[in-house]
Design an enzyme around this catalytic site. Structure first.
Site, PDB file in Angstrom:
ATOM      1  N   HIS A   1      -3.508  -5.246   0.692  1.00 28.50           N
ATOM      2  CA  HIS A   1      -2.943  -5.647   1.984  1.00 28.50           C
ATOM      3  C   HIS A   1      -2.964  -7.166   2.142  1.00 28.50           C
ATOM      4  O   HIS A   1      -3.867  -7.735   2.771  1.00 28.50           O
ATOM      5  CB  HIS A   1      -3.718  -4.986   3.125  1.00 28.50           C
TER       6      HIS A   1
ATOM      7  N   CYS B   1       0.827  -1.203   0.000  1.00 29.96           N
ATOM      8  CA  CYS B   1       0.000   0.000   0.000  1.00 29.96           C
ATOM      9  C   CYS B   1       0.869   1.265   0.000  1.00 29.96           C
ATOM     10  O   CYS B   1       1.458   1.589  -1.013  1.00 29.96           O
ATOM     11  CB  CYS B   1      -0.989  -0.029   1.161  1.00 29.96           C
TER      12      CYS B   1
ATOM     13  N   GLU C   1      -1.199  -9.025   4.012  1.00 32.97           N
ATOM     14  CA  GLU C   1      -1.062  -9.470   5.408  1.00 32.97           C
ATOM     15  C   GLU C   1      -2.417  -9.654   6.066  1.00 32.97           C
ATOM     16  O   GLU C   1      -2.561 -10.470   6.996  1.00 32.97           O
ATOM     17  CB  GLU C   1      -0.185  -8.485   6.195  1.00 32.97           C
TER      18      GLU C   1
END
Length: 242
Positions: free
Chosen positions: A217, A115, A219
């Site tokens: 994202h 990001c 994660e």
């Protein structure tokens, strides 16, 4: 075999209430840490500092780097003044992240930009950003979903045979989206390898095969059973780390 140490660029939060209003805390979101552990690396949170020598020493202890999300990138870095809809900027963190990136690239250490991290990589290499989604003249999707972090909300198409496609094992996927700034001009020495259906760049990589930059994202998706392949992005950093 010794597991590689993967540095995660840290941020700061400022307490707004409680016992210590205004107190600054170094942090990264736990999902980054969990993603590195799950994929065979040792996470090492790199706390923000303005001391260049300390930053160099921090990087000497890691074999790979993840540039995490956060603040808007200072437009002065790509030759623009601040527009009304830009969010909070933090020029000192921009310098911190860019120096981490520079050191990693000079040492041929793998980098994953997430990001803001992707935007930092683009700007550091001479690219630019839209300061807010509203400044893009073309019809644009919702890129800041604002809810349910592990819910993919828009499609990304990835160029066949790119490093990103080989890493993910896909040329199409659904991603989660939490950015109001967009990549505008792609840096001349980076490859645009993934786009949303509205034409917004969502993935960049370098020609050397050591840097991946993505606007979503992963994660937050690594534990979603439908998006387990996002773990491959963290495996990329871990496996290339020396």
């Amino acid at each position: 075999m010794t597991k590689p140490i993967i540095g995660i660029a840290g941020s700061e939060m400022i307490d707004s209430a409680g016992m210590f209003p205004g107190y600054r805390r170094s942090y990264v979101n736990e999902d980054y840490v969990d993603s590195v552990v799950k994929n065979g690396g040792i996470p090492f949170i790199i706390p923000f500092t303005e001391d260049n020598e300390v930053i160099k020493s921090q990087m000497a202890h890691v074999q790979g780097l993840i540039l995490s999300g956060g603040h808007d990138v200072d437009p002065h870095l790509y030759g623009e003044e601040l527009m009304p809809k830009i969010g909070p900027i933090w020029p000192q963190r921009d310098h911190f992240d860019m120096l981490l990136l520079k050191i990693a690239e000079e040492a041929n250490k793998p980098v994953l930009g997430v990001c803001r991290g992707a935007q930092i990589i683009n700007v550091a290499h001479g690219g630019s950003l839209y300061q807010d989604i509203s400044y893009r003249s073309e019809q644009t999707l919702k890129h800041e979903q604002g809810h349910t972090p592990d819910l993919p909300t828009h499609k990304v198409t990835i160029k066949k045979n790119s490093l990103l496609a080989k890493t993910l094992g896909k040329t199409e996927c659904m991603v989660n989206s939490f950015h109001h700034q967009l990549i505008k001009k792609v840096a001349p020495d980076l490859l645009e390898v993934a786009d949303a259906s509205d034409g917004v760049p969502e993935g960049l990589e370098n020609k050397q095969g050591t840097v991946l930059a993505i606007q979503w994202h992963p994660e937050m998706l690594h534990n979603n059973p439908n998006t387990k392949y996002m773990n491959n992005l963290f495996k990329f950093v871990v496996k290339k780390a020396k």
